[in-house]
Design a protein around this motif. Structure first.
Motif, PDB file in Angstrom:
ATOM      1  N   SER A  84       0.740  -1.377  -0.027  1.00 18.76           N
ATOM      2  CA  SER A  84       0.042   0.000   0.010  1.00 18.76           C
ATOM      3  C   SER A  84       0.904   1.324  -0.011  1.00 18.76           C
ATOM      4  CB  SER A  84      -0.994  -0.166   1.032  1.00 18.76           C
ATOM      5  OG  SER A  84      -1.958  -0.923   1.195  1.00 18.76           O
ATOM      6  N   PHE A  85       1.897   1.304   0.664  1.00 22.28           N
ATOM      7  CA  PHE A  85       2.447   2.547   1.109  1.00 22.28           C
ATOM      8  C   PHE A  85       3.980   2.380   0.890  1.00 22.28           C
ATOM      9  CE2 PHE A  85      -0.918   2.363   3.977  1.00 22.28           C
ATOM     10  CZ  PHE A  85      -1.792   3.394   3.288  1.00 22.28           C
ATOM     11  N   GLY A  86       4.494   1.452   0.170  1.00 20.39           N
ATOM     12  CA  GLY A  86       5.928   1.532  -0.156  1.00 20.39           C
ATOM     13  C   GLY A  86       6.507   2.743  -0.754  1.00 20.39           C
ATOM     14  N   GLN A  87       5.937   3.448  -1.619  1.00 21.37           N
ATOM     15  CA  GLN A  87       6.453   4.288  -2.440  1.00 21.37           C
ATOM     16  C   GLN A  87       6.250   5.819  -1.856  1.00 21.37           C
ATOM     17  OE1 GLN A  87       6.075   4.667  -6.831  1.00 21.37           O
ATOM     18  NE2 GLN A  87       4.674   2.868  -6.586  1.00 21.37           N
ATOM     19  N   LEU A  88       5.423   5.793  -0.597  1.00 21.21           N
ATOM     20  CA  LEU A  88       5.257   6.849  -0.101  1.00 21.21           C
ATOM     21  C   LEU A  88       5.914   7.121   1.320  1.00 21.21           C
ATOM     22  CD1 LEU A  88       1.456   7.151  -0.353  1.00 21.21           C
ATOM     23  CD2 LEU A  88       2.808   8.488  -1.331  1.00 21.21           C
ATOM     24  N   LEU A  89       6.401   6.051   1.779  1.00 20.08           N
ATOM     25  CA  LEU A  89       6.927   5.962   3.226  1.00 20.08           C
ATOM     26  C   LEU A  89       8.163   6.701   3.305  1.00 20.08           C
ATOM     27  CD1 LEU A  89       6.363   2.609   4.958  1.00 20.08           C
ATOM     28  CD2 LEU A  89       6.333   4.815   5.900  1.00 20.08           C
ATOM     29  N   PRO A  90       9.350   6.708   2.355  1.00 18.77           N
ATOM     30  CA  PRO A  90      10.503   7.323   2.395  1.00 18.77           C
ATOM     31  C   PRO A  90      10.361   8.813   2.731  1.00 18.77           C
ATOM     32  CG  PRO A  90      10.666   5.775   0.705  1.00 18.77           C
ATOM     33  CD  PRO A  90       9.253   5.712   1.174  1.00 18.77           C
ATOM     34  N   ASP A  91       9.387   9.527   2.037  1.00 17.84           N
ATOM     35  CA  ASP A  91       9.313  10.994   2.379  1.00 17.84           C
ATOM     36  C   ASP A  91       8.421  11.188   3.360  1.00 17.84           C
ATOM     37  OD1 ASP A  91      10.726  12.522  -0.010  1.00 17.84           O
ATOM     38  OD2 ASP A  91       9.314  10.740  -1.275  1.00 17.84           O
ATOM     39  N   LEU A  92       7.403  10.347   3.744  1.00 19.98           N
ATOM     40  CA  LEU A  92       6.629  10.513   4.938  1.00 19.98           C
ATOM     41  C   LEU A  92       7.100  10.549   5.936  1.00 19.98           C
ATOM     42  CD1 LEU A  92       3.061   9.227   3.708  1.00 19.98           C
ATOM     43  CD2 LEU A  92       3.674  11.168   3.591  1.00 19.98           C
ATOM     44  N   ASP A 138      -2.278  11.953  13.081  1.00 20.77           N
ATOM     45  CA  ASP A 138      -2.944  12.206  11.787  1.00 20.77           C
ATOM     46  C   ASP A 138      -3.252  10.798  11.351  1.00 20.77           C
ATOM     47  OD1 ASP A 138      -2.860  14.974  12.222  1.00 20.77           O
ATOM     48  OD2 ASP A 138      -1.123  14.985  11.345  1.00 20.77           O
ATOM     49  N   PHE A 139      -4.241  10.772  10.093  1.00 17.47           N
ATOM     50  CA  PHE A 139      -4.484   9.423   9.789  1.00 17.47           C
ATOM     51  C   PHE A 139      -4.613   9.542   8.086  1.00 17.47           C
ATOM     52  CE2 PHE A 139      -6.010   9.054  14.023  1.00 17.47           C
ATOM     53  CZ  PHE A 139      -5.838   7.939  14.373  1.00 17.47           C
ATOM     54  N   PHE A 140      -4.001   8.667   7.649  1.00 17.07           N
ATOM     55  CA  PHE A 140      -4.316   8.539   6.116  1.00 17.07           C
ATOM     56  C   PHE A 140      -4.538   7.231   5.743  1.00 17.07           C
ATOM     57  CE2 PHE A 140      -2.259   7.893   1.692  1.00 17.07           C
ATOM     58  CZ  PHE A 140      -3.170   8.606   0.967  1.00 17.07           C
ATOM     59  N   GLY A 141      -5.767   6.880   5.075  1.00 15.61           N
ATOM     60  CA  GLY A 141      -6.100   5.766   4.878  1.00 15.61           C
ATOM     61  C   GLY A 141      -6.503   5.641   3.258  1.00 15.61           C
ATOM     62  N   TRP A 142      -6.365   4.452   2.515  1.00 12.76           N
ATOM     63  CA  TRP A 142      -6.546   4.238   1.171  1.00 12.76           C
ATOM     64  C   TRP A 142      -7.677   2.980   1.162  1.00 12.76           C
ATOM     65  CZ3 TRP A 142      -2.570   1.227  -2.414  1.00 12.76           C
ATOM     66  CH2 TRP A 142      -3.252   0.931  -3.610  1.00 12.76           C
ATOM     67  N   HIS A 282       1.787   8.314  -6.850  1.00  8.84           N
ATOM     68  CA  HIS A 282       2.512   8.537  -5.617  1.00  8.84           C
ATOM     69  C   HIS A 282       3.039   9.832  -5.327  1.00  8.84           C
ATOM     70  CE1 HIS A 282       5.974   7.147  -7.551  1.00  8.84           C
ATOM     71  NE2 HIS A 282       6.589   7.796  -6.424  1.00  8.84           N
ATOM     72  N   GLN A 283       3.521  10.541  -6.451  1.00  4.47           N
ATOM     73  CA  GLN A 283       4.211  12.056  -6.407  1.00  4.47           C
ATOM     74  C   GLN A 283       2.883  12.992  -6.117  1.00  4.47           C
ATOM     75  OE1 GLN A 283       6.904  12.859  -5.845  1.00  4.47           O
ATOM     76  NE2 GLN A 283       8.218  11.050  -6.430  1.00  4.47           N
ATOM     77  N   GLU A 284       1.804  12.801  -6.791  1.00  3.87           N
ATOM     78  CA  GLU A 284       0.769  13.621  -6.624  1.00  3.87           C
ATOM     79  C   GLU A 284       0.141  13.540  -5.052  1.00  3.87           C
ATOM     80  OE1 GLU A 284       1.353  11.903  -9.344  1.00  3.87           O
ATOM     81  OE2 GLU A 284       0.684  12.648 -11.279  1.00  3.87           O
ATOM     82  N   VAL A 285      -0.094  12.358  -4.588  1.00  5.20           N
ATOM     83  CA  VAL A 285      -0.673  12.080  -3.537  1.00  5.20           C
ATOM     84  C   VAL A 285       0.217  12.459  -2.422  1.00  5.20           C
ATOM     85  CG1 VAL A 285      -1.173  10.033  -1.845  1.00  5.20           C
ATOM     86  CG2 VAL A 285      -1.786   9.787  -4.213  1.00  5.20           C
ATOM     87  N   LEU A 286       1.619  12.299  -2.569  1.00  3.18           N
ATOM     88  CA  LEU A 286       2.363  12.674  -1.532  1.00  3.18           C
ATOM     89  C   LEU A 286       2.443  14.311  -1.355  1.00  3.18           C
ATOM     90  CD1 LEU A 286       4.884  12.234   0.212  1.00  3.18           C
ATOM     91  CD2 LEU A 286       6.436  12.589  -1.530  1.00  3.18           C
ATOM     92  N   GLU A 290       1.144  15.968   1.920  1.00  4.94           N
ATOM     93  CA  GLU A 290       2.249  16.727   2.889  1.00  4.94           C
ATOM     94  C   GLU A 290       1.575  18.154   2.887  1.00  4.94           C
ATOM     95  OE1 GLU A 290       5.881  16.327   1.028  1.00  4.94           O
ATOM     96  OE2 GLU A 290       6.314  14.673   2.611  1.00  4.94           O
ATOM     97  N   ASP A 291       0.940  18.682   1.853  1.00  8.55           N
ATOM     98  CA  ASP A 291       0.367  20.199   1.920  1.00  8.55           C
ATOM     99  C   ASP A 291      -0.712  20.023   2.918  1.00  8.55           C
ATOM    100  OD1 ASP A 291       0.203  22.880   0.460  1.00  8.55           O
ATOM    101  OD2 ASP A 291      -1.770  22.252   0.448  1.00  8.55           O
TER     102      ASP A 291
END
Length: 295
Positions: A84-92, A138-142, A282-286, A290-291
């Motif tokens: 689910s979140f492999g591409q988002l985690l490094p930045d988050l 905070d929560f983020f759910g897919w 994932h870049q758009e989601v990130l 973050e914003d």
């Protein structure tokens, strides 16, 4: 009424397009994601409500804050932390601790002898956070995780700072999904087993033989879900970002209605995308996430 801001208001165009343009095929399964190996993490199990619930904590010392509110990530149906979140985690995880839980019958958390429900999974998640000493997050759910996040906001508001969801619905699927999405969901066969999902389950689950039972429970949970009432949506007082692809399984009109009910609602519709935003865009989601979390 509290003045609303819209992060990316493409809804009017998207809904108009939806009426005359046949939707692009919704991906059957997301692309397989690599394991998350570059970030230090804690892992463990917590006994909550009769469930041995698996969790991972990224960033921060012993899961404590490292300059930001903890962020809890809630995965989609049939998925796990990595997929689910492999591409988002490094930045988050750069500026705050990130906690991922794997729900009943998913990932490394075995199924138990009880039905699946979004409400129960929200209660399980809140109980786990309590055990970890997390007072607010905070929560983020897919998808399914987004429905769980919305239930946490309703049932356990004391834990909630902000909520962001993508591909989530807030009412019965017959009215919340597109016609195509609804027919596809209720037609999920008992032997549903896409390799990109089933292989990961076989590898991670303590009881991989439970896959077929989980498939049936997920389908039954979705069909039975009655959603969140208009009154309760109006009483969610935290900032709440509703995100979706413009060809999502969830009907955009439904999401617009929900957004308009939320006192501190935000809306983001990503063009040329479907239900699998955290993988395909994932870049758009990130950027949106973050914003929203920093604002």
């Amino acid at each position: 009424m509290i003045k609303k801001r819209i992060i990316a208001l493409l809804v009017a165009v998207a809904i108009a397009a939806f009426e005359w343009m046949s939707p692009s095929p919704i991906s059957a399964v997301p692309a397989k994601q690599p394991a998350i190996e570059t970030i230090k993490k804690q892992t463990g199990y917590a006994e909550v409500n009769g469930l041995d619930m698996y969790y991972e904590i990224y960033g921060g010392k012993n899961g404590r804050r490292n300059g930001g509110m903890p962020l809890v990530l809630l995965h989609g149906a049939f998925m796990n932390a990595d997929s689910s979140f492999g591409q988002l985690l490094p930045d988050l995880a750069k500026g705050r601790p990130v906690i991922i839980v794997e729900q009943q019958g998913h990932g490394r958390t075995a199924d138990i002898d009880r039905p699946l429900s979004y409400e129960q999974m929200a209660d399980d998640t809140a109980a786990l956070l309590h055990q970890l000493g997390v007072r607010k997050a905070d929560f983020f759910g897919w998808s399914t995780g987004g429905v769980i996040a919305s239930q946490i906001a309703v049932r356990h508001p004391e834990f909630v700072g902000k909520v962001a969801v993508t591909g989530a619905h807030f009412g019965p699927i017959e009215s919340a999904f597109t016609d195509e999405g609804y027919k596809g969901f209720i037609s999920i066969p008992d032997d549903f087993a896409p390799p990109s999902l089933k292989d990961a389950y076989d590898k991670l689950s303590p009881k991989p033989e439970q896959w077929s039972a989980v498939v049936v429970k997920v389908r039954e949970m979705g069909i039975a879900y009655q959603g969140i009432s208009t009154e309760r949506l109006r009483h969610i007082q935290v900032p709440f970002l509703v995100m979706a692809g413009d060809h999502d399984t969830v009907d955009l009109g439904h999401l617009l209605d929900v957004y308009q009910l939320l006192p501190k609602g935000y809306l983001a519709i990503v063009p040329n995308s479907d239900h699998f935003l955290p993988v395909s865009h994932h870049q758009e989601v990130l950027a949106l996430l973050e914003d929203f979390l920093k604002s």
